[in-house]
Design a protein around this motif. Structure first.
Motif, short mmCIF file in Angstrom:
data_model
loop_
_atom_site.label_atom_id
_atom_site.label_comp_id
_atom_site.label_asym_id
_atom_site.label_seq_id
_atom_site.Cartn_x
_atom_site.Cartn_y
_atom_site.Cartn_z
N PHE A 1 0.83 -1.17 0.07
CA PHE A 1 -0.04 0.17 -0.10
C PHE A 1 0.75 1.14 0.02
CE2 PHE A 1 -2.51 3.35 1.49
CZ PHE A 1 -3.94 3.07 0.99
N LEU A 2 2.10 1.22 0.89
CA LEU A 2 2.69 2.32 0.84
C LEU A 2 3.55 2.73 -0.34
CD1 LEU A 2 4.12 2.10 4.60
CD2 LEU A 2 2.36 3.59 3.53
N ASP B 1 2.43 1.82 -3.09
CA ASP B 1 1.57 2.16 -4.14
C ASP B 1 1.25 3.67 -4.00
OD1 ASP B 1 -0.02 1.46 -6.11
OD2 ASP B 1 -1.89 1.21 -4.88
N MET B 2 1.08 4.12 -2.76
CA MET B 2 0.88 5.59 -2.54
C MET B 2 1.75 6.52 -2.74
SD MET B 2 -0.77 6.57 1.23
CE MET B 2 -0.54 8.29 1.68
N GLU B 3 3.11 5.88 -2.71
CA GLU B 3 4.05 6.94 -3.02
C GLU B 3 3.86 7.12 -4.70
OE1 GLU B 3 8.92 6.04 -2.80
OE2 GLU B 3 7.69 5.85 -0.60
N TRP C 1 1.43 7.16 -6.40
CA TRP C 1 0.11 7.81 -6.41
C TRP C 1 0.46 9.12 -6.04
CZ3 TRP C 1 -2.53 10.17 -2.48
CH2 TRP C 1 -3.98 10.85 -2.79
N GLU C 2 1.08 9.38 -5.12
CA GLU C 2 1.42 10.87 -4.63
C GLU C 2 1.90 11.35 -5.78
OE1 GLU C 2 3.95 11.16 -0.98
OE2 GLU C 2 2.47 10.47 0.08
N ILE D 1 -0.50 12.06 -8.60
CA ILE D 1 -1.79 13.13 -8.19
C ILE D 1 -1.22 14.39 -8.00
CG2 ILE D 1 -1.73 12.80 -5.69
CD1 ILE D 1 -4.76 12.46 -7.72
N LYS D 2 -0.17 14.68 -7.64
CA LYS D 2 0.38 16.05 -7.67
C LYS D 2 0.81 16.60 -8.70
CE LYS D 2 2.52 15.59 -2.96
NZ LYS D 2 3.37 15.02 -2.22
N ARG E 1 -1.39 15.98 -11.50
CA ARG E 1 -2.62 16.38 -11.79
C ARG E 1 -3.11 17.58 -11.27
NH1 ARG E 1 -7.66 12.33 -11.78
NH2 ARG E 1 -8.37 14.18 -12.68
N ASP E 2 -2.74 17.73 -9.86
CA ASP E 2 -3.18 18.76 -8.86
C ASP E 2 -2.36 20.20 -9.75
OD1 ASP E 2 -4.33 20.27 -7.16
OD2 ASP E 2 -2.77 19.60 -5.45
N LEU F 1 -4.30 21.21 -12.77
CA LEU F 1 -5.68 21.56 -12.40
C LEU F 1 -5.48 23.11 -11.99
CD1 LEU F 1 -7.94 18.85 -10.69
CD2 LEU F 1 -8.24 20.16 -12.92
N ARG F 2 -4.38 23.31 -10.93
CA ARG F 2 -4.26 24.75 -10.49
C ARG F 2 -4.01 25.83 -11.75
NH1 ARG F 2 -1.18 24.95 -4.79
NH2 ARG F 2 -0.84 22.92 -4.71
N GLN G 1 -6.74 26.60 -13.55
CA GLN G 1 -7.92 27.15 -13.15
C GLN G 1 -8.26 28.39 -13.60
OE1 GLN G 1 -6.86 28.25 -8.95
NE2 GLN G 1 -9.02 27.58 -8.31
N ASP H 1 -13.05 28.17 -16.38
CA ASP H 1 -14.00 28.16 -15.58
C ASP H 1 -15.39 28.68 -16.39
OD1 ASP H 1 -12.08 28.26 -13.75
OD2 ASP H 1 -12.46 30.27 -12.94
#
Lengths: 590, 357
Positions: free
Chosen positions: A26-27, A29-31, A33-34, A37-38, A40-41, A44-45, A48, A52
């Motif tokens: 899990f850990l 995997d999460m690394e 993912w982090e 997702i960052k 993608r984040d 998105l930012r 922004q 709109d």
């Protein structure tokens, strides 16, 4: 028994190992993912700012929108009912029979009066509440606008960083519209203009920023840079000195000051004893070409010429004089309200000193040797303006020529020498000026007859001709400055401009003093001579100019009084609807 | 269930903060989370943290005039990701987390504290307009549309003369078409009311005899399926919302979950039959709902009546010494969740093996 316990222990161990493995997976995997997702984040930012509007479409309408309106009406009705009931109720209670003396003894008149008062006020209270609500709403609106301005600023800064100065400009402009009181936005836009080499715009934006916040050193620094680029050395020096008063260790300001000092010294050394600040005129788009002439690249001959503001006397034998008919020269007073200029030769760049019109210069044989070599000083390149210049040159008859003496010159060769030199320190100006004064009086008398559109070009007494209608706001501004204190000419000048042309001419933001000057002309000259519809048309078109609302904001009370007088005048017109006048009036914030 | 398949609840990171935490929310599509609450001097705190390799790093921090009680991203678009909050003074505000100095939208919606907030129509989930519902101590439940200023689009308040009950929890559901949408509200006297926003009427109400701390639909964006309501005295109720009997309403089951108040229920975004309840003694219970063989049957009068299934406890774990008042599953990473407790600690938890349930 023992085997069961053993089995359980094994199972427990297995479970623990399983759990540890699961967690480990899990850990890990999460690394991963982090990381994903960052990214993608961040995307998105970044998106922004733009995305709109698109998502706002395809949405169903706001729920119960119509119902709400009905409800509000109903509430209003019930509220008024309540008030009425309350009043009635109070009345019935207060009723005491006229024969009931003991009850009347106990009757508290003051209380009854207070109650009566209260009964009549609720309506006012609700109104007050509403007012408060409206005020609160406005406050929020303002806050929102400010927030919007900040967002635009940030967006603009982003664009600026990437080097997209035009997009940054757009952002800053939007921000300025949202919040016209924020000094940062014009200052930032000025920086973008600096980068785009639009120095005049940068300077005017800095002026605005300084007006909004006189303690913002960056605005001074940027204005300094803009002025330096425009060769306004003195003003630039003042700006950088202002920066140093805020921040005494500002390296940029110190360095720039040093540079300016050197430049000033250099120009002083190179023999130009007169003030050596030039203001090259920008072309219509306001973009200064890279060929612009700075003081350091001044041509030596230009620098070496003797002071151009001295008129050399000359004499010539009568038989040598030209037999050609005399031509009238326009002589203008230069420098009375402008900063002193060093006349400079700029060949082929299309630059032209503000509003000074010179006769065309046909190729001529060199003038007599007795005269100092006519230098290129005093000569402007005027290829583009040849036509309009010709219009301003009047042919005078002999008598007039005698009267105006040295101002009228015999032939074109001489024109070259005396054309537009500043006339100071000789006996001639007095003559000319008196003539001018007299002629102006005459034009004023004549005005009512000629006002209907007849250009006064035939009026030979005119020492300063009406410039042709401007094609851009710089020209308009300089012409206005030039025609200052000549209401008749100003009137004719403004009259030439079709009302619809104002927004087109003034592509640049409207300066408050320009607006005021125009309003003044309208008041002084249009009211007596022109019909109201024309005044209305001009006022209306002025209100369409960019940053008009800003200019209105800076109007003083006297300036507002001028505008008010205009509106009072046109209010009585039949062919203009009252509503459109009041609408326009609000635009002028009256 | 074999012990091997039991999910584990593990505290991944925890961070002690200097203010009282009321709620936390994952910022959609990110490894960031927002937590909010009340500072010691009675102002509101809004902080954004980012999870980076087993650490919680503070990204931004803002202080607001009034303590913030609750928050949601439910009505925000993925592009904007604006956070809607309710505060102690009755203000509902929407914030752009990139610029929190001023709200994007704000309204004084209630006269007293806003206890609860929920949003729908955003994040690309569900149908219809973005809407936010707030419940307050003043007894009203109001629905807001960020496109409309100052006035709610729907207002559910007690009839004149009736007692105003403290509304503790609200939840959106049934948003499966543009028109359909329901709001469920739970009150301190045990009332649960289901408002239908399409017909603008109360569709169903019941009383579960104990204050309703939290209600949640298993999904907001589907035709109503299940509703979980948690109560003050340690039980929770699961309603099967598929079949409504004209007299008996929705079928439900009751389960004793904690020895103390059940503060919250939160469904796993990736599996609607798994949910977590949080207890007043700082423990978390993970539950799984099993559907019955037949979800409805005809009664004697020929009406359809719902049949409830059963719930089983998957795992329990005590994470704090104080009630856990805020919990949020990460919408992007299955098994990742964050919780806040009144011991002023923010925790990021990992729940393993959820994929195998």
């Amino acid at each position: 028994m023992a085997s069961a316990a053993q089995a359980k222990a094994v199972e427990l161990q297995l479970q623990m190992r399983h759990n540890a493995e699961d967690l480990h997976d899990f850990l890990r995997d999460m690394e991963a993912w982090e990381g994903d997702i960052k990214i993608r984040d961040a995307q998105l930012r970044g998106a922004q700012a733009g995305g709109d509007a698109a998502s706002a479409q395809n949405l169903p309408p706001v729920r119960n929108k119509d119902l709400r309106r009905k409800k509000r009406k109903k509430i209003d009705n019930t509220a008024s009912d309540c008030i009425e009931n309350g009043v009635k109720h109070g009345k019935s209670e207060a009723r005491i029979k006229s024969c009931d003396y003991s009850a009347w003894d106990k009757f508290d008149v003051e209380k009854a009066a207070a109650e009566a008062d209260r009964g009549s006020t609720p309506e006012c209270e609700t109104e007050e509440d509403e007012d408060e609500e409206v005020a609160e709403q406005k406050q929020y609106e303002e806050l929102r606008a400010k927030q919007q301005a900040l967002i635009e600023k940030d967006k603009g800064n982003e664009y600026f960083k990437t080097g997209d100065y035009d997009a940054a400009n757009d952002c800053y402009t939007r921000g300025m519209e949202a919040d016209p009181h924020n000094a940062l936005l014009p200052a930032n836009r000025a920086m973008a203009f600096l980068k785009l080499k639009k120095y005049e715009l940068a300077e005017s934006d800095c002026n605005l920023a300084i007006q909004l916040d006189p303690s913002y050193p960056k605005a001074f620094a940027r204005r300094g840079a803009a002025r330096l680029a425009l060769n306004k050395l003195k003003e630039a020096r003042e700006d950088f000195e202002a920066v140093l008063t805020f921040d005494p260790v500002n390296k940029q300001a110190i360095a720039e000051l040093k540079k300016i000092k050197e430049m000033i010294e250099k120009t002083a050394k190179s023999g130009a004893s007169q003030t050596s600040v030039t203001t090259p005129r920008q072309d219509a788009a306001g973009i200064r070409e890279s060929t612009s002439v700075s003081v350091t690249t001044l041509k030596p001959e230009a620098a070496e010429t003797e002071p151009s503001n001295v008129v050399q006397p000359f004499t010539r034998q009568p038989h040598l004089r030209s037999k050609k008919p005399l031509r009238r020269m326009t002589i203008e007073q230069v420098g009375s309200d402008m900063q002193p200029k060093m006349v400079q030769s700029v060949e082929g760049t299309g630059l032209n000193a503000e509003g000074v019109h010179t006769p065309p210069l046909p190729p001529q044989p060199p003038p007599p040797a007795a005269q100092p070599q006519p230098s290129s000083a005093g000569v402007r390149d005027c290829g583009k303006e040849e036509k309009k210049v010709q219009a301003s040159v009047k042919v005078a008859d002999g008598e007039e020529a005698e009267a105006t003496g040295g101002a009228v010159v015999g032939d074109e060769g001489d024109t070259r020498r005396h054309g537009n030199r500043r006339v100071t320190g000789s006996e001639q100006p007095g003559v000319i000026l008196s003539v001018a004064a007299r002629d102006e009086g005459r034009t004023q008398q004549r005005l009512p007859n000629t006002q209907k559109g007849t250009p006064m070009t035939s009026d030979l007494a005119q020492t300063v001709s009406v410039p042709p209608p401007p094609s851009n706001s710089f020209q308009l501004e300089s012409d206005l400055r030039q025609l200052k204190g000549r209401p008749n000419l100003l009137y004719q000048y403004i009259k030439q401009i079709a009302p619809i042309a104002f927004p087109q001419i003034m592509q640049q933001p409207l300066e408050p003093d320009v607006l005021y000057k125009l309003l003044n002309v309208l008041k002084e000259s249009y009211i007596p001579h022109e019909d109201k519809a024309l005044i209305f048309a001009v006022l209306h078109n002025l209100s369409l100019v960019r940053r008009f609302d800003m200019a209105v904001m800076f109007m003083s009370t006297t300036e507002k009084a001028v505008a008010r007088a205009l509106f009072d005048h046109i209010a009585s017109a039949e062919d203009i609807s009252g509503a459109s006048v009041t609408a326009l009036k609000t635009k002028y914030s009256l | 269930m074999a012990a091997l398949d039991k999910p584990q609840i593990i505290i991944h990171v925890q961070k002690s903060l200097n203010f009282t935490l009321f709620d936390c929310r994952w910022v959609p599509c990110s490894a960031r989370l927002v937590c909010l609450g009340s500072t010691a001097r009675g102002t509101g705190a809004l902080q954004v943290y980012e999870v980076t390799q087993g650490q919680l790093n503070l990204v931004t921090e803002t202080e607001k005039a009034k303590p913030l009680k609750c928050a949601t991203f439910g009505a925000a678009s993925l592009q904007q990701r604006h956070l809607a909050t309710g505060d102690f003074d009755g203000n509902m505000s929407i914030w752009n987390l990139e610029a929190t100095s001023l709200p994007v939208y704000t309204v004084k919606g209630h006269t007293e504290i806003i206890n609860c907030i929920d949003g729908v129509g955003g994040l690309g989930v569900g149908e219809g307009a973005p809407e936010i519902v707030t419940g307050s101590r003043d007894g009203t439940v109001k629905v807001w549309d960020p496109r409309q200023k100052d006035v709610p689009v729907a207002n559910m308040e007690p009839v004149e003369g009736e007692n105003k009950r403290d509304c503790w929890t609200v939840a959106f559901g049934h948003a499966h078409t543009q028109a359909e949408r329901c709001v469920c509200a739970g009150y301190d006297n045990g009332d649960i009311k289901l408002f239908d926003l399409r017909t603008m009427s109360t569709r169903w109400e019941t009383n579960i005899k104990n204050g309703v701390c939290s209600v949640e639909f298993d999904r907001r964006d589907i035709s109503m399926n299940k509703l979980v309501a948690t109560t003050l005295e340690g039980k929770f109720h699961v309603f099967d919302m598929r079949t409504q009997h004209p007299k008996r309403g929705f079928a439900s089951l009751t389960e004793k979950a904690h020895k103390s108040t059940v503060w919250l229920v939160r469904h796993l975004p990736q599996n609607r039959d798994i949910f977590m309840t949080t207890g007043g003694s700082g423990n978390l219970n993970l539950w799984k709902y099993e559907y019955p063989a037949q979800r409805s049957r005809k009664d004697d009068d020929g009406h359809e009546a719902g049949v409830t299934g059963s719930v089983s406890l998957l795992q329990n774990m005590t994470v704090a010494s104080q009630p856990v008042a805020g919990l949020d599953w990460s919408p992007d990473k299955q098994g990742l969740c964050a919780c806040t407790a009144f011991d002023q600690t923010l925790r990021v938890l990992i729940v393993t093996k959820l994929g195998r349930m």
